[in-house]
Write a protein that holds these residues in place. Structure first.
Motif, short mmCIF file in Angstrom:
data_model
loop_
_atom_site.label_atom_id
_atom_site.label_comp_id
_atom_site.label_asym_id
_atom_site.label_seq_id
_atom_site.Cartn_x
_atom_site.Cartn_y
_atom_site.Cartn_z
N GLN A 73 10.20 3.06 24.63
CA GLN A 73 10.78 2.34 23.48
C GLN A 73 12.29 2.14 23.69
OE1 GLN A 73 10.31 4.34 19.74
NE2 GLN A 73 11.41 2.75 18.60
N TRP A 413 -2.91 7.70 13.81
CA TRP A 413 -2.00 6.57 13.60
C TRP A 413 -2.43 5.68 12.43
CZ3 TRP A 413 -1.47 5.13 19.48
CH2 TRP A 413 -0.69 6.11 20.09
N PHE A 473 6.97 -9.07 10.42
CA PHE A 473 6.54 -7.65 10.41
C PHE A 473 5.04 -7.55 10.17
CE2 PHE A 473 10.98 -6.10 8.95
CZ PHE A 473 11.36 -5.88 10.27
N ARG A 476 3.19 -8.40 13.28
CA ARG A 476 3.23 -7.32 14.27
C ARG A 476 2.31 -6.17 13.84
NH1 ARG A 476 9.53 -6.15 14.92
NH2 ARG A 476 8.83 -4.34 16.12
N LEU B 55 0.78 1.00 22.54
CA LEU B 55 0.55 0.81 21.10
C LEU B 55 1.49 1.71 20.29
CD1 LEU B 55 -1.31 -0.55 18.98
CD2 LEU B 55 -2.78 1.44 19.16
N HIS B 56 1.64 2.92 20.75
CA HIS B 56 2.52 3.86 20.06
C HIS B 56 3.96 3.35 20.06
CE1 HIS B 56 4.41 8.07 19.64
NE2 HIS B 56 3.98 7.68 18.46
N VAL B 57 4.37 2.82 21.21
CA VAL B 57 5.73 2.25 21.33
C VAL B 57 5.89 1.10 20.34
CG1 VAL B 57 7.29 0.99 22.87
CG2 VAL B 57 6.03 2.97 23.72
N ALA B 58 4.89 0.22 20.30
CA ALA B 58 4.96 -0.95 19.40
C ALA B 58 5.01 -0.51 17.94
CB ALA B 58 3.76 -1.86 19.65
N LEU B 59 4.19 0.48 17.60
CA LEU B 59 4.15 0.96 16.21
C LEU B 59 5.46 1.63 15.82
CD1 LEU B 59 2.41 1.32 13.68
CD2 LEU B 59 1.44 3.37 14.69
N SER B 60 5.98 2.46 16.73
CA SER B 60 7.25 3.16 16.44
C SER B 60 8.38 2.16 16.27
CB SER B 60 7.60 4.12 17.57
OG SER B 60 6.59 5.05 17.75
N GLN B 61 8.42 1.16 17.16
CA GLN B 61 9.49 0.16 17.08
C GLN B 61 9.36 -0.67 15.80
OE1 GLN B 61 12.07 0.09 19.30
NE2 GLN B 61 12.95 -1.24 17.71
N LEU B 62 8.15 -0.98 15.45
CA LEU B 62 7.93 -1.77 14.22
C LEU B 62 8.43 -0.99 13.00
CD1 LEU B 62 6.65 -4.06 12.54
CD2 LEU B 62 4.48 -2.86 12.72
N ARG B 63 8.06 0.27 12.94
CA ARG B 63 8.48 1.09 11.79
C ARG B 63 10.00 1.24 11.76
NH1 ARG B 63 4.92 4.00 9.01
NH2 ARG B 63 6.20 5.87 8.87
N GLU B 64 10.58 1.40 12.94
CA GLU B 64 12.05 1.50 13.00
C GLU B 64 12.70 0.20 12.52
OE1 GLU B 64 13.66 3.31 16.63
OE2 GLU B 64 15.39 1.98 16.39
N ASP B 65 12.16 -0.93 12.97
CA ASP B 65 12.72 -2.23 12.58
C ASP B 65 12.59 -2.44 11.07
OD1 ASP B 65 13.32 -2.69 15.18
OD2 ASP B 65 11.62 -4.04 15.58
N MET B 66 11.47 -1.99 10.52
CA MET B 66 11.26 -2.20 9.08
C MET B 66 12.14 -1.28 8.24
SD MET B 66 7.28 -2.97 8.22
CE MET B 66 6.66 -1.39 8.63
N LEU B 67 12.17 0.00 8.66
CA LEU B 67 12.85 0.99 7.82
C LEU B 67 14.34 1.10 8.11
CD1 LEU B 67 10.11 3.76 8.07
CD2 LEU B 67 10.70 2.47 6.02
#
Lengths: 550, 187
Positions: A73, A413, A473, A476, B55-67
């Motif tokens: 990441q 998840w 969002f 995604r 998938l974990h990377v995408a989910l973590s990045q998405l949550r970071e971008d949102m929050l």
């Protein structure tokens, strides 16, 4: 015998290797001064990126999955800008630690193409060769091992050891023997190399040369159970090789050296009996063979002994005893066949088979054994235990266990996905509320029409941007959510395939045992019939029953 | 190079892991070669795991971008250099006098910091402008005595992410730990 390190311990070392390689690469590239000594596992240079430090923080706690995810990441968003090469090395180590051998191998290959000292390159080659060897890619492993030049002594020992193993696995016994003759490694590994050398020579038809190495090993004095096991195997290998070469008298002392309390005792007793039988001293042969009948019938040697005993009695013209022992062996074989059939039934039903596997998965690292130990007399325990303990079954079981672990993660998840959906819903509600309030304010204020139009336009643009961001969002999130479900589906399919593969493996092993049993049973029935036939016609058999166990 | 040898020495030689599964008394001690089917299943697992990591990377990045969007993101990291004079027990972090983190360290976490890791102690959102960060460090100091020290810094949050490092170092001359707060530019 077993690996001296657990897979998890091994994986940790692989990451540590990456860290070591990192320090090497940095030292070669930038640091002319000698590096100060430091504790193994510590980082001898400055961490230049906070986010890289965060990856290491997770890594040092053993959170490999989290460390790798963060590394990817942060690298993907340019947050490890100062030390991308370091991040790549750590990444390679983490891929390894998580069992991504192919990915890690490809990355290490790339790293090896970068400027590195020859010694560092050799280390990387050795490491990669180990990985390929473990994965069964012997050709790739051999290529790397042969590319290594000017190798320091501590690495040379391992290089030769690995290379000889590859040669042995591929049946190139002469080449393996040549390589192993001059092998000088750590003391605790010498007996293993000597054993392999002895076996390689035997397989290459060099009985005398092989004998000298195995004889030496077979006389080893040690209290170590592993070494004692190897000692037994050396004696057994040599004993049977001499028997095959029609040198029964020479073979005898080697069978006698095998410990009666060890796992190879039954085969040694069988061999000892054959030594005497080859010399036609059937009375002497009965001593070890009768001892064999007292042992656990799970061992094939015991089953073979069950037909060897009556055959010896028959050769001694003691047909009454011979018939009695054939009857006993038939009873034994019938009971064993029933047990094997029950075990086959247990294995054949996926749900029941999965119960055994899942109990093992849920109980912890070495608990695969638990359900079998809990019911030691159950047919599946008696027969599945040695099958489960086999290296090929364990390889498959590791995959099964990892699939279960992955399923737990993917299922977990779901909470993050739901949570994210709620966040998005809250954002939308908040935006609607703000739009409503701003609209109300704009409706209530007085001003020039141009100013109001400008304010409304700016508001609308801001709202559009916010909605577009939220829509992105949501897109995604939908993608991630869909991928998660898709992965779970594929995971479930792969798990079924793995269960099936393990079933096939267990079934094949059970079928092989059943088939051996049938062979012994047929032999016993035939010879018993011959004896009864001659008894019925009241004349001695002209010759011994034709069939021999083996 | 000594480090590498130390790492490698942990591994030991390799390939002695077989208990004669064939029952063949003349089988060498060389391990088993995985079958083609076994390899295929193993590769299937690897592929799944690779996609799960992605998938974990995408989910973590998405949550970071949102929050925590870049415009408001503030991350505070903690690191320890040497750590001879302070055994860290906990850190309390306040932003503009509001407690945002209070972390108690396990032995494993403290060890990870001593080895060179940096903990992301806080990830959050703040408005653009001036902010005061106050960190209170607690632990056992020289001579195993209870130790408590505070350090503060003013940071200016712009439109890009702001990264701040709380760093504990050793001041050899005074045989005391030293606390720095470093304002890293996110841009």
């Amino acid at each position: 015998m077993r690996e001296r390190r657990s897979p998890a311990g091994m994986a940790r070392c692989l990451v540590m290797f990456a860290l070591g390689l990192w320090s090497m690469a940095t030292a070669v590239a930038a640091t002319p001064e000698p590096m100060a000594p430091h504790q193994p596992g510590t980082i001898p240079m400055t961490v230049q990126d906070l986010h890289f430090g965060d990856v290491l923080y997770e890594l040092f706690q053993g959170h490999d999955f989290e460390a790798l995810s963060r590394d990817l990441q942060y690298s993907g968003t340019g947050r490890i800008a100062s030390q991308p090469a370091d991040a790549r090395l750590i990444e390679a180590g983490l891929w390894l630690a998580l069992g991504f051998h192919d990915e890690a191998g490809a990355r290490l290959e790339t790293i090896m193409r970068a400027p590195l000292s020859e010694s560092s390159r050799n280390r990387a080659r050795l490491y990669l060769a180990r990985i390929w060897y473990h994965r069964g890619y012997d050709q790739e492993s051999e290529r790397l091992l042969r590319e290594m030049t000017a190798v320091p002594a501590e690495d040379e020992a391992e290089r030769v050891h690995l290379l000889s193993n590859i040669l042995l696995r591929s049946g190139r016994y002469a080449a393996a023997a040549e390589l192993l003759r001059g092998w000088q490694g750590p003391d605790d590994w010498v007996p293993y190399a000597r054993f392999n050398l002895g076996v390689a020579l035997l397989r290459d038809g060099q009985l005398a040369a092989g004998r000298s190495f195995l004889d030496e090993l077979g006389a080893l004095k040690s209290d170590d159970p592993e070494r004692l096991g190897l000692k037994d195997r050396a004696n057994l290998a040599l004993g049977f090789a001499l028997l095959e070469a029609d040198r029964a008298a020479d073979a005898k002392p080697f069978f006698d050296r095998v410990r009666l309390a060890g796992p190879y005792a039954s085969r040694a007793l069988l061999g000892a009996g054959w030594v005497d039988a080859k010399r036609r001293d059937y009375r002497a042969a009965l001593t070890p063979w009768l001892a064999l009948t007292e042992r656990s019938s799970i061992d094939t040697a015991v089953l073979e002994g069950a037909v060897a005993v009556p055959r010896a009695f028959h050769q001694l013209h003691a047909d009454a005893q011979a018939a009695e022992y054939y009857e006993r062996s038939l009873t034994l074989f019938a009971a064993e066949r029933d047990r094997i059939d029950q075990a086959i039934g247990r294995v054949a039903e996926p749900a029941r088979f999965r119960t055994i596997l899942d109990a093992s998965v849920n109980d912890g690292s070495d608990a695969w054994i638990a359900p079998l130990v809990a019911e030691p007399d159950a047919p599946e325990s008696r027969y599945l235990f040695p099958i489960f303990a086999g290296a090929d079954f364990q390889q498959g079981f590791r995959v099964y266990r990892e699939l279960c672990f992955l399923e737990t993660i993917l299922t977990g998840w779901q909470d993050d996905v739901v949570d994210s959906e709620q966040i998005l819903a809250t954002r939308r509600e908040a935006l609607d509320e703000r739009v409503r309030r701003v609209g109300a304010v704009l409706d209530s204020v007085s001003g020039s029409p141009a100013e109001l139009v400008e304010a409304r336009t700016a508001t609308e643009r801001a709202v559009q941007d916010a909605r577009a961001t939220d829509a992105a969002f949501a897109g995604r999130l939908a993608q991630v959510s869909g991928q998660r479900l898709e992965l779970l589906k594929r995971l479930s399919e792969l798990r079924l395939a793995e269960v099936h593969a393990l079933q096939v493996l267990a079934r094949a092993a059970l079928d092989a045992q059943r088939s051996r049993l049938t062979e012994y049973e047929l032999h016993a029935r035939y010879n018993l019939a011959v004896i009864y036939d001659h008894a019925a016609t009241d004349k001695a058999p002209a010759k011994a029953p034709a069939k021999e166990p083996r | 190079m000594s480090a590498v040898i130390a790492f490698m020495s942990l591994l030991g030689p390799f390939g002695r892991a077989v208990a004669d599964p064939s029952g063949d008394p003349q089988a060498a001690v060389v391990g088993v070669t995985p079958s083609a089917e076994r390899r295929a299943l193993d590769e299937g697992l690897q592929q799944l795991k690779k996609e799960a990591v992605d998938l974990h990377v995408a989910l973590s990045q998405l949550r970071e971008d949102m929050l925590f969007p870049a415009s408001s993101q503030l991350a505070v990291f903690l690191s320890i250099d040497v750590g001879e004079f302070l055994a860290l027990d906990s850190v309390e972090l306040k932003i503009d006098n509001k407690e945002v983190a209070n972390y108690l360290y396990s032995a494993r976490e403290a060890a990870a910091l001593l080895k060179g890791g940096s903990q992301r102690l806080y990830l959050g959102s703040v408005k653009s402008g001036d902010h005061e960060l106050l960190a209170v460090f607690k632990g056992r100091g020289p001579h195993s005595r209870d130790y408590r020290r505070a350090a503060s810094v003013h940071v200016i949050k712009g439109v890009v992410p702001k990264y701040v490092e709380l760093k504990i170092t050793d001041r050899k001359i005074r045989a005391q730990p030293e606390f720095e707060i470093r304002d890293w530019e996110g841009e």
